[in-house]
Write a protein that holds these residues in place. Structure first.
Motif, PDB file in Angstrom:
ATOM      1  N   LYS A 133      15.390   7.295   5.008  1.00  0.00           N
ATOM      2  CA  LYS A 133      14.680   6.956   6.258  1.00  0.00           C
ATOM      3  C   LYS A 133      13.187   6.952   5.931  1.00  0.00           C
ATOM      4  N   ASN A 134      12.922   6.627   4.682  1.00  0.00           N
ATOM      5  CA  ASN A 134      11.572   6.526   4.154  1.00  0.00           C
ATOM      6  C   ASN A 134      11.647   5.476   3.048  1.00  0.00           C
ATOM      7  N   TYR A 135      10.556   5.237   2.375  1.00  0.00           N
ATOM      8  CA  TYR A 135      10.539   4.206   1.334  1.00  0.00           C
ATOM      9  C   TYR A 135      11.448   4.635   0.166  1.00  0.00           C
ATOM     10  N   ASP A 136      12.382   3.841  -0.218  1.00  0.00           N
ATOM     11  CA  ASP A 136      13.250   4.127  -1.373  1.00  0.00           C
ATOM     12  C   ASP A 136      12.359   4.237  -2.617  1.00  0.00           C
ATOM     13  N   PRO A 137      12.337   5.407  -3.258  1.00  0.00           N
ATOM     14  CA  PRO A 137      11.420   5.570  -4.409  1.00  0.00           C
ATOM     15  C   PRO A 137      11.654   4.537  -5.515  1.00  0.00           C
ATOM     16  N   ARG A 138      12.898   4.048  -5.598  1.00  0.00           N
ATOM     17  CA  ARG A 138      13.206   3.044  -6.627  1.00  0.00           C
ATOM     18  C   ARG A 138      12.519   1.710  -6.291  1.00  0.00           C
ATOM     19  N   ALA A 139      12.434   1.422  -4.999  1.00  0.00           N
ATOM     20  CA  ALA A 139      11.782   0.169  -4.582  1.00  0.00           C
ATOM     21  C   ALA A 139      10.297   0.212  -4.912  1.00  0.00           C
ATOM     22  N   LYS A 140       9.712   1.396  -4.748  1.00  0.00           N
ATOM     23  CA  LYS A 140       8.282   1.570  -5.062  1.00  0.00           C
ATOM     24  C   LYS A 140       8.044   1.266  -6.550  1.00  0.00           C
ATOM     25  N   ILE A 141       8.906   1.842  -7.375  1.00  0.00           N
ATOM     26  CA  ILE A 141       8.754   1.680  -8.837  1.00  0.00           C
ATOM     27  C   ILE A 141       8.997   0.219  -9.218  1.00  0.00           C
ATOM     28  N   LEU A 142      10.004  -0.403  -8.589  1.00  0.00           N
ATOM     29  CA  LEU A 142      10.336  -1.795  -8.929  1.00  0.00           C
ATOM     30  C   LEU A 142       9.239  -2.757  -8.470  1.00  0.00           C
ATOM     31  N   LYS A 143       8.630  -2.461  -7.329  1.00  0.00           N
ATOM     32  CA  LYS A 143       7.553  -3.341  -6.835  1.00  0.00           C
ATOM     33  C   LYS A 143       6.409  -3.347  -7.845  1.00  0.00           C
ATOM     34  N   LYS A 144       6.059  -2.171  -8.345  1.00  0.00           N
ATOM     35  CA  LYS A 144       4.977  -2.093  -9.357  1.00  0.00           C
ATOM     36  C   LYS A 144       5.424  -2.737 -10.672  1.00  0.00           C
ATOM     37  N   ALA A 145       6.713  -2.548 -11.006  1.00  0.00           N
ATOM     38  CA  ALA A 145       7.231  -3.135 -12.262  1.00  0.00           C
ATOM     39  C   ALA A 145       7.146  -4.661 -12.209  1.00  0.00           C
ATOM     40  N   CYS A 146       7.382  -5.231 -11.016  1.00  0.00           N
ATOM     41  CA  CYS A 146       7.282  -6.690 -10.866  1.00  0.00           C
ATOM     42  C   CYS A 146       5.844  -7.137 -11.139  1.00  0.00           C
ATOM     43  N   ASP A 147       4.880  -6.435 -10.557  1.00  0.00           N
ATOM     44  CA  ASP A 147       3.468  -6.794 -10.779  1.00  0.00           C
ATOM     45  C   ASP A 147       3.125  -6.699 -12.259  1.00  0.00           C
ATOM     46  N   ASP A 148       3.557  -5.596 -12.898  1.00  0.00           N
ATOM     47  CA  ASP A 148       3.247  -5.403 -14.333  1.00  0.00           C
ATOM     48  C   ASP A 148       3.896  -6.497 -15.187  1.00  0.00           C
ATOM     49  N   LEU A 149       5.153  -6.808 -14.869  1.00  0.00           N
ATOM     50  CA  LEU A 149       5.905  -7.788 -15.669  1.00  0.00           C
ATOM     51  C   LEU A 149       5.266  -9.169 -15.555  1.00  0.00           C
ATOM     52  N   PHE A 150       4.922  -9.558 -14.327  1.00  0.00           N
ATOM     53  CA  PHE A 150       4.326 -10.896 -14.165  1.00  0.00           C
ATOM     54  C   PHE A 150       2.972 -10.962 -14.860  1.00  0.00           C
ATOM     55  N   ALA A 151       2.230  -9.850 -14.827  1.00  0.00           N
ATOM     56  CA  ALA A 151       0.918  -9.838 -15.506  1.00  0.00           C
ATOM     57  C   ALA A 151       1.119 -10.014 -17.012  1.00  0.00           C
ATOM     58  N   LYS A 152       2.101  -9.271 -17.572  1.00  0.00           N
ATOM     59  CA  LYS A 152       2.329  -9.340 -19.032  1.00  0.00           C
ATOM     60  C   LYS A 152       2.893 -10.704 -19.449  1.00  0.00           C
ATOM     61  N   LEU A 153       3.753 -11.271 -18.569  1.00  0.00           N
ATOM     62  CA  LEU A 153       4.327 -12.582 -18.908  1.00  0.00           C
ATOM     63  C   LEU A 153       3.380 -13.713 -18.518  1.00  0.00           C
ATOM     64  N   ASP A 154       2.275 -13.318 -17.860  1.00  0.00           N
ATOM     65  CA  ASP A 154       1.291 -14.299 -17.370  1.00  0.00           C
ATOM     66  C   ASP A 154       1.978 -15.348 -16.488  1.00  0.00           C
ATOM     67  N   ARG A 155       2.822 -14.811 -15.565  1.00  0.00           N
ATOM     68  CA  ARG A 155       3.568 -15.707 -14.672  1.00  0.00           C
ATOM     69  C   ARG A 155       3.418 -15.223 -13.243  1.00  0.00           C
ATOM     70  N   SER A 156       3.844 -16.022 -12.308  1.00  0.00           N
ATOM     71  CA  SER A 156       3.887 -15.567 -10.905  1.00  0.00           C
ATOM     72  C   SER A 156       5.172 -16.113 -10.295  1.00  0.00           C
TER      73      SER A 156
END
Ligand code: SDX
Length: 427
Positions: free
Chosen positions: A309-332
């Motif tokens: 009934k709060n933010y799923d901690p896994r979603a928090k980590i995955l949201k940041k992982a998406c940002d990091d991955l796209f930055a490293k792959l230089d993609r969006s």
């Protein structure tokens, strides 16, 4: 605090023991209720009902806490590999170097399927959903490893390593068959997640380039899915295990439960939802209104959770992982931007606030998998690979519990009262 709860039924008082867990969760033990009062309890969907005691995973849904064997998911996500976490969940300890080496060697020694299993893949049509193939081929394992049926306990470590290792091979083979590609065998010198990517995307005599950021991202996705206390599929594994079915049969049942769109299948539906919004030109606001309107039959997939009934901690980590991955792959990916817009709008909307609906693990996981080139029909298969350590550990808990009984819930009968057979000419 009282050690018992008093229940008064028809003027009689019943004292029911209170059970307290190590994290101060409290339960009323009703195991004597029917015998003493003739009553059972009813809790459709088991919203308020604990099915077991377990020492594997702790979730505090109100605070958004998730720990595997007491260690916070944030620490494990930052510092561990999926294989280390699998060892933690199954063996109840983070492995030292020697234990990790031995565990990895067991996974490598068991990565190949029995060669005859390969022919079963021929029987599936090319468009067969890989979750159907996965559950079928895991269950077929007991046909090729008969010791599964006779040596459930003595050979457990080998069977667990075989299942954890081969779930990747089966998944990759299913993908290759669906694309009409030759299957790629696992390579002993690749580590767990690298080997999966190799079996998925290499070509004969031409291994894919193993991008470190891609391996790391997929390893994290597996790790974040590794266990989640008594979710629908894990409870299914425990239910089947309670009948003393073998490990592979129990895991195959878990795959079937996970496939549902309200459970592990949500990650596939989230992407389909984001694509639909993207193609419609909607900025997300129309979809949010639909999701709030029961008659629309739509839900904001990837949002809401039975326990969080709060933010799923896994979603928090995955949201940041998406940002990091796209930055490293230089993609969006426009779908990531849409997901973030939906999240921002929903978290300000009274409908979602009142119902305590937040992003869950499925909201961002598919966007990361898309970036890795994993096809959407394989998303729930990835979830199943990640969840395998949790299923294995829960199976082990049931099998090692000297007091474990077959799970057999009661019901409240609402059908016709006594009536009798009527010959066909009188019906
Ligand atoms: C997983 O259990 C686990 O741990 C699962 C999991 C794991 O790791 O194993 O975390 C993985 O399965 C995550 C959940 C993935 N599913 C989805 O994202 C599907 C969308 N979410 C929902 O369908 C729903 O939130 C569930 C299934 C996740 C939880 O369902 P519940 O607890 O039975 O809640 P509910 O359906 O009774 O909803 C309560 C209210 C209802 O409104 P009211 O009747 O009170 O007016 O919230 C509404 C629902 O209509 N609601 C939503 C919603 N989720 C709940 N409304 C719009 N969009 C949503 N996503």
């Amino acid at each position: 605090m009282s050690k018992t709860a008093e229940l008064i039924l028809e003027g009689r008082s019943y004292q029911l023991p209170i059970v307290e867990g190590t994290e101060k969760e409290r339960a009323i033990d009703i195991s004597s209720l029917r015998g003493e009062s003739g009553y059972i309890t009813l809790d459709e969907g088991y919203v308020n009902t604990g099915s077991c005691r377990s020492q594997i995973t702790f979730i505090d849904g109100e605070k958004g806490i998730l720990r595997y064997r007491g260690i916070p998911i944030e620490e494990l996500a930052e510092k561990c590999s999926f294989v280390e976490v699998a060892h933690l969940i199954i063996m109840n300890k983070l492995p030292n170097r020697e234990e990790l080496k031995r565990f990895s060697e067991m996974l490598t020694a068991n990565e190949l399927l029995h060669e005859d299993i390969k022919y079963h893949f021929e029987g599936f049509p090319p468009n067969a959903h890989p979750m159907a193939i996965l559950s079928s081929m895991i269950n077929a394992g007991s046909c090729f490893y008969p010791e599964l049926l006779t040596e459930m306990r003595s050979q457990f470590d080998v069977q667990a390593a075989r299942l954890l290792s081969q779930v990747r091979t089966i998944a990759a083979f299913a993908y290759r068959k669906s694309r009409g590609l030759p299957i790629i065998y696992p390579k002993p010198d690749y580590r767990y997640t690298e080997n999966f990517l190799h079996m998925m995307f290499s070509l004969p005599y031409n291994d894919i380039e193993m991008k470190r950021e891609a391996v790391k991202a997929l390893d994290l996705i597996f790790l974040l899915h590794a266990d989640h206390e008594q979710n629908c599929s894990t409870s299914t594994v425990r239910m089947v295990a309670s009948a003393r079915s073998n490990l592979f049969a129990s895991a195959a049942a878990g795959v079937c439960a996970l496939w549902g769109s309200l459970h592990g299948g949500a990650n596939q539906v989230v992407i389909e939802m984001l694509k639909e919004i993207h193609e419609s030109g909607d900025d997300g606001s129309r979809f949010i209104e639909d999701a709030k309107n029961k008659s629309s039959g739509r839900r904001l997939m990837g949002f809401g959770h039975r326990v969080y009934k709060n933010y799923d901690p896994r979603a928090k980590i995955l949201k940041k992982a998406c940002d990091d991955l796209f930055a490293k792959l230089d993609r969006s990916d426009p779908l990531l931007d849409i997901a973030k817009r939906l999240e921002e709008a929903a978290l300000k909307d009274s409908y979602f606030i009142e119902r305590q609906l937040y992003p869950n693990v499925d909201f961002y996981s598919g966007i990361a998998m898309r970036a890795l080139g994993i096809p959407v029909e394989m998303f729930t298969v990835i979830f199943a690979i990640g969840r395998m350590p949790g299923w294995i550990a829960n199976y082990k808990e049931v099998m090692e519990d000297p007091n474990a009984r077959i799970s057999r819930p009661r019901q409240i009968y609402m059908g016709p009262t006594l009536n009798h057979f009527v010959p066909i000419d009188q019906r």
